[in-house]
Design an enzyme around this catalytic site. Structure first.
Site, PDB file in Angstrom:
ATOM      1  N   GLY A  34       0.811  -1.209   0.000  1.00 48.67           N
ATOM      2  CA  GLY A  34       0.000   0.000   0.000  1.00 48.67           C
ATOM      3  C   GLY A  34       0.845   1.260   0.000  1.00 48.67           C
ATOM      4  O   GLY A  34       2.018   1.220  -0.380  1.00 48.67           O
ATOM      5  N   ALA A  35       0.250   2.395   0.430  1.00 50.00           N
ATOM      6  CA  ALA A  35       0.882   3.713   0.270  1.00 50.00           C
ATOM      7  C   ALA A  35       1.334   3.833  -1.190  1.00 50.00           C
ATOM      8  O   ALA A  35       2.490   4.090  -1.493  1.00 50.00           O
ATOM      9  CB  ALA A  35       2.037   3.910   1.245  1.00 50.00           C
ATOM     10  N   LEU A  36       0.362   3.626  -2.058  1.00 48.77           N
ATOM     11  CA  LEU A  36       0.655   3.452  -3.484  1.00 48.77           C
ATOM     12  C   LEU A  36       1.173   4.737  -4.109  1.00 48.77           C
ATOM     13  O   LEU A  36       0.757   5.837  -3.778  1.00 48.77           O
ATOM     14  CB  LEU A  36      -0.608   2.981  -4.216  1.00 48.77           C
ATOM     15  CG  LEU A  36      -1.173   1.638  -3.747  1.00 48.77           C
ATOM     16  CD1 LEU A  36      -2.411   1.272  -4.577  1.00 48.77           C
ATOM     17  CD2 LEU A  36      -0.127   0.524  -3.840  1.00 48.77           C
ATOM     18  N   GLY A  39       5.092   4.217  -9.041  1.00 48.71           N
ATOM     19  CA  GLY A  39       5.862   2.986  -9.272  1.00 48.71           C
ATOM     20  C   GLY A  39       4.972   1.757  -9.202  1.00 48.71           C
ATOM     21  O   GLY A  39       5.044   0.862 -10.048  1.00 48.71           O
ATOM     22  N   HIS A  40       4.108   1.730  -8.188  1.00 51.96           N
ATOM     23  CA  HIS A  40       3.173   0.607  -8.071  1.00 51.96           C
ATOM     24  C   HIS A  40       2.239   0.572  -9.289  1.00 51.96           C
ATOM     25  O   HIS A  40       1.978  -0.493  -9.845  1.00 51.96           O
ATOM     26  CB  HIS A  40       2.307   0.758  -6.812  1.00 51.96           C
ATOM     27  CG  HIS A  40       3.061   0.696  -5.519  1.00 51.96           C
ATOM     28  ND1 HIS A  40       3.142   1.755  -4.651  1.00 51.96           N
ATOM     29  CD2 HIS A  40       3.764  -0.306  -4.932  1.00 51.96           C
ATOM     30  CE1 HIS A  40       3.849   1.408  -3.585  1.00 51.96           C
ATOM     31  NE2 HIS A  40       4.247   0.171  -3.729  1.00 51.96           N
ATOM     32  N   GLY A 152       8.728  -5.150  -8.702  1.00 50.64           N
ATOM     33  CA  GLY A 152       9.599  -4.076  -9.166  1.00 50.64           C
ATOM     34  C   GLY A 152      11.074  -4.449  -9.085  1.00 50.64           C
ATOM     35  O   GLY A 152      11.501  -5.101  -8.126  1.00 50.64           O
ATOM     36  N   ASP A 155      13.272  -3.374  -5.859  1.00 55.15           N
ATOM     37  CA  ASP A 155      13.695  -4.307  -4.804  1.00 55.15           C
ATOM     38  C   ASP A 155      14.358  -5.491  -5.499  1.00 55.15           C
ATOM     39  O   ASP A 155      13.772  -6.563  -5.655  1.00 55.15           O
ATOM     40  CB  ASP A 155      12.481  -4.720  -3.980  1.00 55.15           C
ATOM     41  CG  ASP A 155      11.820  -3.511  -3.330  1.00 55.15           C
ATOM     42  OD1 ASP A 155      12.345  -3.029  -2.326  1.00 55.15           O
ATOM     43  OD2 ASP A 155      10.809  -3.019  -3.868  1.00 55.15           O
ATOM     44  N   MET A 189      11.169   6.001  -6.724  1.00 62.09           N
ATOM     45  CA  MET A 189       9.934   6.162  -5.938  1.00 62.09           C
ATOM     46  C   MET A 189       9.849   5.069  -4.904  1.00 62.09           C
ATOM     47  O   MET A 189      10.188   3.917  -5.169  1.00 62.09           O
ATOM     48  CB  MET A 189       8.720   6.097  -6.860  1.00 62.09           C
ATOM     49  CG  MET A 189       8.598   7.303  -7.738  1.00 62.09           C
ATOM     50  SD  MET A 189       7.087   7.196  -8.719  1.00 62.09           S
ATOM     51  CE  MET A 189       7.278   8.693  -9.672  1.00 62.09           C
ATOM     52  N   SER A 190       9.394   5.438  -3.703  1.00 59.07           N
ATOM     53  CA  SER A 190       9.248   4.479  -2.611  1.00 59.07           C
ATOM     54  C   SER A 190       8.224   5.012  -1.630  1.00 59.07           C
ATOM     55  O   SER A 190       8.154   6.229  -1.388  1.00 59.07           O
ATOM     56  CB  SER A 190      10.592   4.310  -1.886  1.00 59.07           C
ATOM     57  OG  SER A 190      10.389   3.674  -0.635  1.00 59.07           O
TER      58      SER A 190
END
Ligand code: AMP
Length: 283
Positions: A34-36, A39-40, A152, A155, A189-190
């Site tokens: 979550g906390a999209l 990147g997601h 992704g 990671d 992005m993270s």
């Protein structure tokens, strides 16, 4: 804007997957905490572009991959905004299980990944992390029984661990790695970037800059250990506490001493204040 179907149980998600499969649709799973961010969403786009017309984004902050001293409690949880983002790109389903759906009373089975999970990168600093990741990803892949799952390259070690696990455990879901989405200045992005103060956010760009210039010099044939030492020095001088800066084989994650040992991937982890950032780049 069509709202995604929210699944709270494995049974509900499987029923939707069976329905879509019956209609001839290919289904991709996109596991997240979550906390999209964009990147997601790029993982969803990638799935679509590769013929998976149905996407299920999972949102679960998995407790078993956090150590006691890490940010499980503080990890950003923004479910309503996440669902809006999924709706804006027409995601079909969102699997957001309560913890007891994932780890009911009596749950006791562990997954012990080897190989890339013991490469001496993230595992040196987060020794139990990949066991937790492998455990939850094995469950999500079995739960959804999707045709594909997207992860992704951000990671990078995690992606290698998941590929290896899916192969070793004969999990039939096809695993895809998707290039890292970056901010305009190059910062990967993270979800954890929200922890950065304004000053740290300005400093953070250094990681991707050093990766870029080191990759360039490495391609030009400069000495690999020397370049990694110089990169480590620059990152330290830029206000980071460095965990590692390493050149590894892009598939095995084994150390490399020469360009001919490649394909090479540069991987870095460093802390800026209370925020730990990771990034990587192909040479
Ligand atoms: P997370 O929510 O951080 O666990 O990430 C969920 C998935 O999104 C993982 O497969 C990540 O590698 C991927 N991901 C995270 N950040 C990015 C990014 N900047 N670009 C592409 N994929 C990403």
């Amino acid at each position: 804007m069509s709202q995604p179907q929210i699944f709270r149980t494995v049974a509900d998600m499987r029923a939707a997957v069976a329905l879509w499969r019956g209609q001839g649709d290919k289904i991709a799973l996109i596991p997240t905490m979550g906390a999209l961010h964009a990147g997601h969403l790029s993982l969803v786009k990638f799935a679509r572009e590769n013929g998976f017309v149905r996407a299920i984004v999972t949102i679960f902050v998995n407790p078993t991959q956090f150590a006691a001293n890490e940010d499980f409690g503080a990890y950003p949880r923004t479910f309503a905004a996440d669902v809006d983002k999924l709706a804006s790109i027409g995601v079909d389903g969102c699997f957001a299980p309560p913890p007891e759906e994932m780890y009911p009373p009596g749950f006791c089975t562990k997954v012990a990944p080897g190989g890339p999970a013991l490469a001496g990168l993230e595992d040196r600093f987060r020794p139990d992390h990949f066991a937790g990741v492998a455990q939850v990803v094995a469950k999500l892949l079995n739960q959804a029984q999707a045709d594909a799952a997207c992860f992704g390259e951000k990671d990078f070690q995690q992606l290698a661990v998941i590929r290896r696990m899916a192969r070793d455990l004969d999990i039939p879901t096809q695993i895809f790695g998707v290039p890292t989405m970056r901010e305009a200045d190059g910062l990967a992005m993270s979800s954890r970037n929200v922890y950065l103060s304004a000053e740290e956010r300005r400093q953070a760009v250094l990681l991707s800059q050093v990766l870029q210039e080191t990759a360039k010099a490495m391609r030009a044939g400069e000495d690999i250990p020397g370049l990694c030492a110089a990169a480590a020095q620059k990152i330290g001088a830029g206000g980071f506490a460095l965990d590692y800066f390493e050149a590894r084989h892009a598939e095995s994650l084994a150390p490399v001493a020469a360009l001919a040992d490649g394909p090479i991937r540069l991987l870095v982890a460093a802390r800026l204040g209370r925020t730990r950032l990771i990034d990587n780049l192909a040479v």
